[in-house]
Design a protein around this motif. Sequence first.
Motif, PDB file in Angstrom:
ATOM      1  N   PHE A   1       0.830  -1.192   0.000  1.00 20.96           N
ATOM      2  CA  PHE A   1       0.000   0.000   0.000  1.00 20.96           C
ATOM      3  C   PHE A   1       0.872   1.252   0.000  1.00 20.96           C
ATOM      4  O   PHE A   1       2.016   1.220   0.467  1.00 20.96           O
ATOM      5  N   VAL A   2       0.297   2.343  -0.489  1.00 24.58           N
ATOM      6  CA  VAL A   2       0.994   3.623  -0.522  1.00 24.58           C
ATOM      7  C   VAL A   2       0.931   4.238   0.872  1.00 24.58           C
ATOM      8  O   VAL A   2      -0.136   4.290   1.484  1.00 24.58           O
ATOM      9  N   THR A   3       2.071   4.702   1.370  1.00 24.66           N
ATOM     10  CA  THR A   3       2.106   5.325   2.695  1.00 24.66           C
ATOM     11  C   THR A   3       1.451   6.699   2.667  1.00 24.66           C
ATOM     12  O   THR A   3       1.402   7.358   1.630  1.00 24.66           O
ATOM     13  N   SER A   4       0.952   7.126   3.804  1.00 22.49           N
ATOM     14  CA  SER A   4       0.456   8.493   3.939  1.00 22.49           C
ATOM     15  C   SER A   4       1.638   9.435   3.789  1.00 22.49           C
ATOM     16  O   SER A   4       2.708   9.184   4.336  1.00 22.49           O
ATOM     17  N   GLY A   5       1.443  10.493   3.036  1.00 25.83           N
ATOM     18  CA  GLY A   5       2.510  11.459   2.811  1.00 25.83           C
ATOM     19  C   GLY A   5       3.447  11.095   1.676  1.00 25.83           C
ATOM     20  O   GLY A   5       4.393  11.841   1.388  1.00 25.83           O
ATOM     21  N   ALA A   6       3.205   9.973   1.005  1.00 23.36           N
ATOM     22  CA  ALA A   6       4.098   9.524  -0.064  1.00 23.36           C
ATOM     23  C   ALA A   6       4.111  10.503  -1.239  1.00 23.36           C
ATOM     24  O   ALA A   6       5.167  10.780  -1.806  1.00 23.36           O
ATOM     25  N   ARG A   7       2.956  11.036  -1.586  1.00 22.75           N
ATOM     26  CA  ARG A   7       2.884  11.951  -2.739  1.00 22.75           C
ATOM     27  C   ARG A   7       3.751  13.180  -2.504  1.00 22.75           C
ATOM     28  O   ARG A   7       4.546  13.565  -3.360  1.00 22.75           O
ATOM     29  N   ASN A   8       3.610  13.782  -1.328  1.00 23.12           N
ATOM     30  CA  ASN A   8       4.422  14.965  -1.033  1.00 23.12           C
ATOM     31  C   ASN A   8       5.902  14.626  -0.951  1.00 23.12           C
ATOM     32  O   ASN A   8       6.749  15.389  -1.415  1.00 23.12           O
ATOM     33  N   ALA A   9       6.228  13.489  -0.377  1.00 23.34           N
ATOM     34  CA  ALA A   9       7.628  13.070  -0.282  1.00 23.34           C
ATOM     35  C   ALA A   9       8.226  12.873  -1.673  1.00 23.34           C
ATOM     36  O   ALA A   9       9.356  13.301  -1.939  1.00 23.34           O
ATOM     37  N   LEU A  10       7.466  12.247  -2.565  1.00 22.74           N
ATOM     38  CA  LEU A  10       7.953  12.028  -3.923  1.00 22.74           C
ATOM     39  C   LEU A  10       8.105  13.345  -4.678  1.00 22.74           C
ATOM     40  O   LEU A  10       9.085  13.556  -5.389  1.00 22.74           O
ATOM     41  N   ARG A  11       7.135  14.220  -4.532  1.00 24.13           N
ATOM     42  CA  ARG A  11       7.215  15.523  -5.201  1.00 24.13           C
ATOM     43  C   ARG A  11       8.428  16.300  -4.713  1.00 24.13           C
ATOM     44  O   ARG A  11       9.147  16.902  -5.508  1.00 24.13           O
ATOM     45  N   PHE A  12       8.687  16.278  -3.419  1.00 24.60           N
ATOM     46  CA  PHE A  12       9.849  16.964  -2.866  1.00 24.60           C
ATOM     47  C   PHE A  12      11.133  16.365  -3.433  1.00 24.60           C
ATOM     48  O   PHE A  12      12.022  17.081  -3.897  1.00 24.60           O
ATOM     49  N   ARG A  13      11.221  15.051  -3.425  1.00 26.43           N
ATOM     50  CA  ARG A  13      12.409  14.366  -3.926  1.00 26.43           C
ATOM     51  C   ARG A  13      12.636  14.654  -5.407  1.00 26.43           C
ATOM     52  O   ARG A  13      13.761  14.904  -5.849  1.00 26.43           O
ATOM     53  N   ARG A  14      11.554  14.645  -6.188  1.00 30.53           N
ATOM     54  CA  ARG A  14      11.666  14.912  -7.619  1.00 30.53           C
ATOM     55  C   ARG A  14      12.059  16.369  -7.885  1.00 30.53           C
ATOM     56  O   ARG A  14      12.800  16.664  -8.810  1.00 30.53           O
ATOM     57  N   ARG A  15      11.549  17.291  -7.072  1.00 31.06           N
ATOM     58  CA  ARG A  15      11.934  18.698  -7.233  1.00 31.06           C
ATOM     59  C   ARG A  15      13.416  18.898  -6.949  1.00 31.06           C
ATOM     60  O   ARG A  15      14.094  19.656  -7.637  1.00 31.06           O
ATOM     61  N   GLU A  16      13.897  18.221  -5.916  1.00 26.96           N
ATOM     62  CA  GLU A  16      15.327  18.298  -5.591  1.00 26.96           C
ATOM     63  C   GLU A  16      16.161  17.763  -6.763  1.00 26.96           C
ATOM     64  O   GLU A  16      17.160  18.371  -7.154  1.00 26.96           O
ATOM     65  N   ARG A  17      15.757  16.641  -7.304  1.00 31.69           N
ATOM     66  CA  ARG A  17      16.470  16.037  -8.435  1.00 31.69           C
ATOM     67  C   ARG A  17      16.381  16.936  -9.669  1.00 31.69           C
ATOM     68  O   ARG A  17      17.361  17.117 -10.394  1.00 31.69           O
ATOM     69  N   PHE A  18      15.212  17.537  -9.884  1.00 27.24           N
ATOM     70  CA  PHE A  18      15.021  18.453 -11.001  1.00 27.24           C
ATOM     71  C   PHE A  18      15.989  19.632 -10.902  1.00 27.24           C
ATOM     72  O   PHE A  18      16.622  20.020 -11.887  1.00 27.24           O
ATOM     73  N   ALA A  19      16.116  20.185  -9.712  1.00 24.25           N
ATOM     74  CA  ALA A  19      17.031  21.311  -9.513  1.00 24.25           C
ATOM     75  C   ALA A  19      18.471  20.915  -9.823  1.00 24.25           C
ATOM     76  O   ALA A  19      19.194  21.648 -10.508  1.00 24.25           O
ATOM     77  N   ARG A  20      18.879  19.755  -9.343  1.00 27.26           N
ATOM     78  CA  ARG A  20      20.257  19.296  -9.594  1.00 27.26           C
ATOM     79  C   ARG A  20      20.497  19.026 -11.076  1.00 27.26           C
ATOM     80  O   ARG A  20      21.549  19.359 -11.614  1.00 27.26           O
ATOM     81  N   GLN A  21      19.512  18.414 -11.737  1.00 24.32           N
ATOM     82  CA  GLN A  21      19.697  18.005 -13.128  1.00 24.32           C
ATOM     83  C   GLN A  21      19.529  19.147 -14.122  1.00 24.32           C
ATOM     84  O   GLN A  21      20.161  19.134 -15.172  1.00 24.32           O
ATOM     85  N   PHE A  22      18.666  20.111 -13.815  1.00 19.20           N
ATOM     86  CA  PHE A  22      18.323  21.117 -14.813  1.00 19.20           C
ATOM     87  C   PHE A  22      18.625  22.555 -14.383  1.00 19.20           C
ATOM     88  O   PHE A  22      19.155  23.326 -15.168  1.00 19.20           O
ATOM     89  N   ILE A  23      18.282  22.920 -13.174  1.00 20.99           N
ATOM     90  CA  ILE A  23      18.466  24.300 -12.743  1.00 20.99           C
ATOM     91  C   ILE A  23      19.939  24.625 -12.544  1.00 20.99           C
ATOM     92  O   ILE A  23      20.427  25.656 -13.018  1.00 20.99           O
ATOM     93  N   ASP A  24      20.671  23.754 -11.853  1.00 17.07           N
ATOM     94  CA  ASP A  24      22.102  24.002 -11.630  1.00 17.07           C
ATOM     95  C   ASP A  24      22.857  24.206 -12.944  1.00 17.07           C
ATOM     96  O   ASP A  24      23.575  25.201 -13.096  1.00 17.07           O
ATOM     97  N   PRO A  25      22.704  23.301 -13.925  1.00 15.27           N
ATOM     98  CA  PRO A  25      23.408  23.522 -15.198  1.00 15.27           C
ATOM     99  C   PRO A  25      22.920  24.777 -15.937  1.00 15.27           C
ATOM    100  O   PRO A  25      23.711  25.453 -16.581  1.00 15.27           O
ATOM    101  N   LEU A  26      21.636  25.085 -15.831  1.00 13.08           N
ATOM    102  CA  LEU A  26      21.086  26.278 -16.471  1.00 13.08           C
ATOM    103  C   LEU A  26      21.732  27.541 -15.905  1.00 13.08           C
ATOM    104  O   LEU A  26      22.176  28.418 -16.647  1.00 13.08           O
ATOM    105  N   VAL A  27      21.814  27.623 -14.593  1.00  9.17           N
ATOM    106  CA  VAL A  27      22.409  28.790 -13.946  1.00  9.17           C
ATOM    107  C   VAL A  27      23.906  28.865 -14.249  1.00  9.17           C
ATOM    108  O   VAL A  27      24.442  29.951 -14.500  1.00  9.17           O
ATOM    109  N   THR A  28      24.571  27.729 -14.268  1.00  6.98           N
ATOM    110  CA  THR A  28      26.003  27.699 -14.598  1.00  6.98           C
ATOM    111  C   THR A  28      26.237  28.229 -16.009  1.00  6.98           C
ATOM    112  O   THR A  28      27.136  29.056 -16.239  1.00  6.98           O
TER     113      THR A  28
END
Length: 120
Positions: free
Chosen positions: A70-97
């Motif tokens: 079963f999906v844990t309570s709070g899983a959606r927010n945890a995944l969104r947070f994790r994906r946003r962090e990964r998005f920043a590392r993969q796309f925002i950091d190189p963009l700003v550089t």
Amino acid sequence: MIDNGRPLFQQIAELIENSIIDGSLPEEGQVPSTNELAAFHRINPATAAKGLNQLVADGILYKKRGIGMFVTSGARNALRFRRRERFARQFIDPLVTEADKLGVSIAELKTMLDQWEGAR
């Protein structure tokens, strides 16, 4: 669905994550079984189980013995947070550089993004 460049178990885990993020698998909802995933994607059940167990280890799913996973309570927010962090590392950091290399300020970059959004 299947991308030969990445391990299948990671792809299965990502498919489940995507379903949680988009709401098609709600929190406290039951996820497809290992056998269902294996049959649908035509993969080994052990591979499907490895993907699900990775999500259990990450705290996204939990097991109810004899019933399923079963999906844990709070899983959606945890995944969104994790994906946003990964998005920043993969796309925002190189963009700003790259912007720094070109002498583009953050303010100019924001303006470019606003213009891009308006043109979509």
